[in-house]
Design a protein around this motif. Structure first.
Motif, short mmCIF file in Angstrom:
data_model
loop_
_atom_site.label_atom_id
_atom_site.label_comp_id
_atom_site.label_asym_id
_atom_site.label_seq_id
_atom_site.Cartn_x
_atom_site.Cartn_y
_atom_site.Cartn_z
N LEU A 1 -3.33 -41.88 -26.79
CA LEU A 1 -3.13 -41.29 -28.12
C LEU A 1 -1.69 -41.37 -28.61
N LEU A 2 -0.71 -41.39 -27.68
CA LEU A 2 0.68 -41.30 -28.10
C LEU A 2 1.11 -42.40 -29.07
N PRO A 3 0.71 -43.67 -28.88
CA PRO A 3 1.17 -44.70 -29.83
C PRO A 3 0.71 -44.47 -31.26
N ARG A 4 -0.34 -43.65 -31.47
CA ARG A 4 -0.82 -43.43 -32.84
C ARG A 4 -0.91 -41.95 -33.22
N THR A 5 -0.33 -41.10 -32.38
CA THR A 5 -0.37 -39.66 -32.62
C THR A 5 1.03 -39.08 -32.45
N SER A 6 1.33 -38.06 -33.23
CA SER A 6 2.62 -37.42 -33.11
C SER A 6 2.78 -36.75 -31.74
N PRO A 7 3.93 -36.92 -31.09
CA PRO A 7 4.13 -36.27 -29.78
C PRO A 7 3.96 -34.76 -29.84
N HIS A 8 4.38 -34.16 -30.94
CA HIS A 8 4.32 -32.68 -30.99
C HIS A 8 2.88 -32.20 -30.97
N THR A 9 1.95 -33.00 -31.48
CA THR A 9 0.54 -32.62 -31.46
C THR A 9 0.02 -32.58 -30.03
N LEU A 10 0.36 -33.59 -29.25
CA LEU A 10 -0.07 -33.63 -27.86
C LEU A 10 0.56 -32.50 -27.04
N MET A 11 1.88 -32.30 -27.22
CA MET A 11 2.56 -31.25 -26.46
C MET A 11 1.99 -29.87 -26.78
N ALA A 12 1.86 -29.56 -28.05
CA ALA A 12 1.37 -28.23 -28.45
C ALA A 12 -0.08 -28.02 -28.00
N GLY B 1 -1.06 -32.40 -18.20
CA GLY B 1 -1.03 -33.85 -18.37
C GLY B 1 -0.77 -34.24 -19.82
N LEU B 2 -1.41 -33.55 -20.75
CA LEU B 2 -1.19 -33.82 -22.18
C LEU B 2 0.24 -33.54 -22.59
N THR B 3 0.89 -32.61 -21.89
CA THR B 3 2.25 -32.20 -22.26
C THR B 3 3.32 -33.06 -21.60
N PHE B 4 3.22 -33.24 -20.29
CA PHE B 4 4.28 -33.92 -19.55
C PHE B 4 4.52 -35.34 -20.03
N MET B 5 3.43 -36.07 -20.27
CA MET B 5 3.59 -37.47 -20.64
C MET B 5 4.41 -37.65 -21.92
N PRO B 6 4.05 -37.00 -23.05
CA PRO B 6 4.87 -37.16 -24.26
C PRO B 6 6.25 -36.53 -24.14
N VAL B 7 6.40 -35.51 -23.30
CA VAL B 7 7.73 -34.93 -23.10
C VAL B 7 8.67 -35.96 -22.47
N TYR B 8 8.22 -36.62 -21.40
CA TYR B 8 9.05 -37.63 -20.76
C TYR B 8 9.39 -38.76 -21.73
N ALA B 9 8.39 -39.21 -22.48
CA ALA B 9 8.62 -40.31 -23.41
C ALA B 9 9.57 -39.91 -24.53
N THR B 10 9.41 -38.73 -25.07
CA THR B 10 10.24 -38.28 -26.20
C THR B 10 11.66 -37.96 -25.75
N ALA B 11 11.80 -37.39 -24.57
CA ALA B 11 13.13 -36.98 -24.11
C ALA B 11 14.02 -38.17 -23.76
N ALA C 1 5.79 -27.57 -31.49
CA ALA C 1 5.29 -27.77 -32.86
C ALA C 1 6.40 -27.68 -33.90
N LEU C 2 7.42 -26.85 -33.64
CA LEU C 2 8.46 -26.63 -34.65
C LEU C 2 9.65 -27.57 -34.51
N THR C 3 9.87 -28.13 -33.33
CA THR C 3 11.10 -28.90 -33.12
C THR C 3 10.90 -30.40 -33.00
N VAL C 4 9.78 -30.82 -32.42
CA VAL C 4 9.56 -32.25 -32.22
C VAL C 4 9.09 -32.89 -33.52
N ARG C 5 9.70 -34.02 -33.86
CA ARG C 5 9.37 -34.69 -35.11
C ARG C 5 7.90 -35.06 -35.17
N ARG C 6 7.37 -35.11 -36.38
CA ARG C 6 5.95 -35.32 -36.57
C ARG C 6 5.56 -36.78 -36.70
N GLY C 7 6.54 -37.70 -36.67
CA GLY C 7 6.21 -39.11 -36.74
C GLY C 7 5.56 -39.60 -35.47
#
Length: 484
Positions: free
Chosen positions: A326-337, A375-385, A467-473
């Motif tokens: 989902l990450l390539p087509r979904t906002s990271p903040h959606t997955l993390m939250a 699992g839904l959280t850690f993966m986009p966190v590592y990629a975004t950070a 939800a409030l800090t990670v960009r929505r792109g």
């Protein structure tokens, strides 16, 4: 966007090597826990000293991570990776052959020191090897699954080795794994050039490492000694003071150990904060359920390890099969939250456990929700950070993220244990001042329940922060850092 790495047929073998080394480090954080009682008996270790088998590792690992990350940037990530692997193998062999407690403590400290070089170099190698958004998502899915699920696997492996072989094999097992990773590193790893010149920020090393060591030590002593003990209060205050001085110095140093520009990106800062809160909340699962399975339900070590496997399976599925897709087509903040909300729901289910609970209907659903959420959280966190970090800073940025995890785990363990212990004491005094066996067990489970509710609150706070800090792109729209 097509990355330069996309044409390298060895990049997926490189991922396997990096993953193997990272799994070894993650496993070592918990694999020794189950072996500790056997090691204590074999070495004649006093009760007052046994905590140093764990503390020696966490102090060295947490305190030296920033230094290890900067070393990787200065001498080269692959070289640092190889040094970390070789040193970790030697330290593990030394610990397995220990004839007394002092040798084991020293070996564990050496393991932590070399892990502090190995872990950030592994993550930074992953960052510079995979820059295409889709491949990056798959690679970080694997990495996130290992980072989250390795602790549960460590409990199982530790139980198997301790029960069927010997506690020493919980350390010896690292040697063949490290050797295999060393061979793979020479064949498959390619290091993009970072900054190979410049000097090490010695004042930054002293202030940063000193502050982190003081904090980790203070948190580790808070459980047995209490928050009001001078052995807890003094290190915590020293740690805060040293880290404040560290931040002040980093704004003025010509070649800072940790360039503060790394945190100026709002999404990256949000990912760091989410990771810290997630690890604070998550460690309630391993801390309390280990005791619950063994002391309340009477599980042996191997069955205890098996009971944790749904968490690891959930993390693997959440990170590799859901988040990575989902990450390539979904906002990271959606997955993390979303992940944090799922994990919080799992904690709420676990808060309803009783002394007579059964595994499948009462424990399993909560563990699966916690695993999927992590699992839904850690993966986009590592990629975004790590996305967008200049190549010359990837090592120290990776080290900073791992440091946040380490501090979060230490703080979460102490805070949740304090909350659980206090709730147990109040329940026992109110319901059975004589402390009979059944009432005491009920009080312990009640304390765990209160701690799980607190964990759920921390995880919901993490969802709000994401939800409030990670960009929505979408992640694919985020520009990767310079490839140098």
């Amino acid at each position: 966007m097509t990355s330069a790495s996309a044409g390298d047929p060895k990049r997926w073998w490189a991922l396997a090597v990096i993953a193997l080394a990272q799994l070894m480090v993650i496993l070592d954080g918990t694999i020794v826990n189950i072996a500790l009682p056997s090691a204590q008996r074999a070495l004649g270790m006093p009760d007052a000293d046994r905590q140093w088998v764990i503390t020696a590792y966490t102090l060295a690992f947490g305190g030296l991570l920033l230094l290890g990350g900067r070393i990787a940037d200065l001498v080269g990530r692959k070289r640092a990776f190889v040094i970390g692997l070789a040193g970790f193998a030697v330290a593990s062999a030394l610990g397995g052959a220990a004839a007394g407690p002092g040798t084991l403590f020293a070996a564990r400290a050496m393991q932590g020191a070399f892990a502090a070089v190995l872990a950030p170099s592994a993550l930074s190698l992953l960052t510079t090897t995979f820059t295409d958004p889709r491949e990056r998502a798959r690679a970080f899915g694997v990495y996130g699954a290992l980072a989250g699920g390795g602790s549960g696997a460590g409990l199982l492996v530790g139980g198997l080795l301790t029960e069927y072989l010997d506690w020493r094999w919980c350390l010896y097992v690292n040697v063949p794994v490290a050797l295999a990773a060393l061979i793979g590193a020479q064949v498959f790893l390619r290091d993009r050039s970072g900054r190979r010149s410049g000097h090490l920020d010695v004042p930054g090393v002293l202030l940063g490492s000193g502050g982190l060591v003081a904090l980790v030590y203070g948190f580790s002593e808070a459980g047995p000694r209490g928050w009001t003990s001078p052995w807890v209060f003094a290190p915590l205050m020293a740690g805060v003071t040293l880290l404040a001085a560290f931040v002040w110095w980093q704004n003025r140093a010509a070649g800072p150990l940790l360039p503060l520009r790394i945190f100026r990106d709002r999404s990256r800062a949000g990912a760091f904060a989410t990771m810290g809160l997630a690890t604070i909340g998550m460690f309630g699962v391993f801390l309390f359920l280990t005791y619950y399975f063994q002391a309340v339900l009477g599980y042996p070590p191997v069955r205890t390890g098996l009971a944790f496997m749904p968490v690891s399976v959930g993390i693997v599925i959440g990170a590799t099969q859901i988040a990575a897709r989902l990450l390539p087509r979904t906002s990271p903040h959606t997955l993390m939250a979303s992940g944090m909300v799922l994990a919080a729901a799992g904690m709420v289910l676990l808060s309803r456990l009783t002394v007579h609970a059964q595994y499948v209907p009462h424990v399993l659903p909560g563990l699966l929700l916690v695993g999927l959420g992590m699992g839904l959280t850690f993966m986009p966190v590592y990629a975004t950070a790590t996305v967008g970090v200049p190549t010359q800073d990837t090592g120290v940025a990776s080290a900073a993220l791992t440091t946040v995890q380490q501090i979060g785990a230490s703080l979460g363990t102490v805070l949740l244990n304090t909350i659980a212990t206090g709730a147990t004491s109040r329940y026992s005094h109110a319901h059975d001042p004589a402390h009979s066996g059944t009432a005491l067990a009920e009080g312990v489970v009640h304390g765990f329940s209160v701690a799980y509710w607190c964990s759920a609150g921390v995880l919901l706070l993490a969802a709000l922060v994401a939800a409030l800090t990670v960009r929505r792109g979408k992640a694919s729209h985020v520009r990767s850092g310079p490839s140098a």
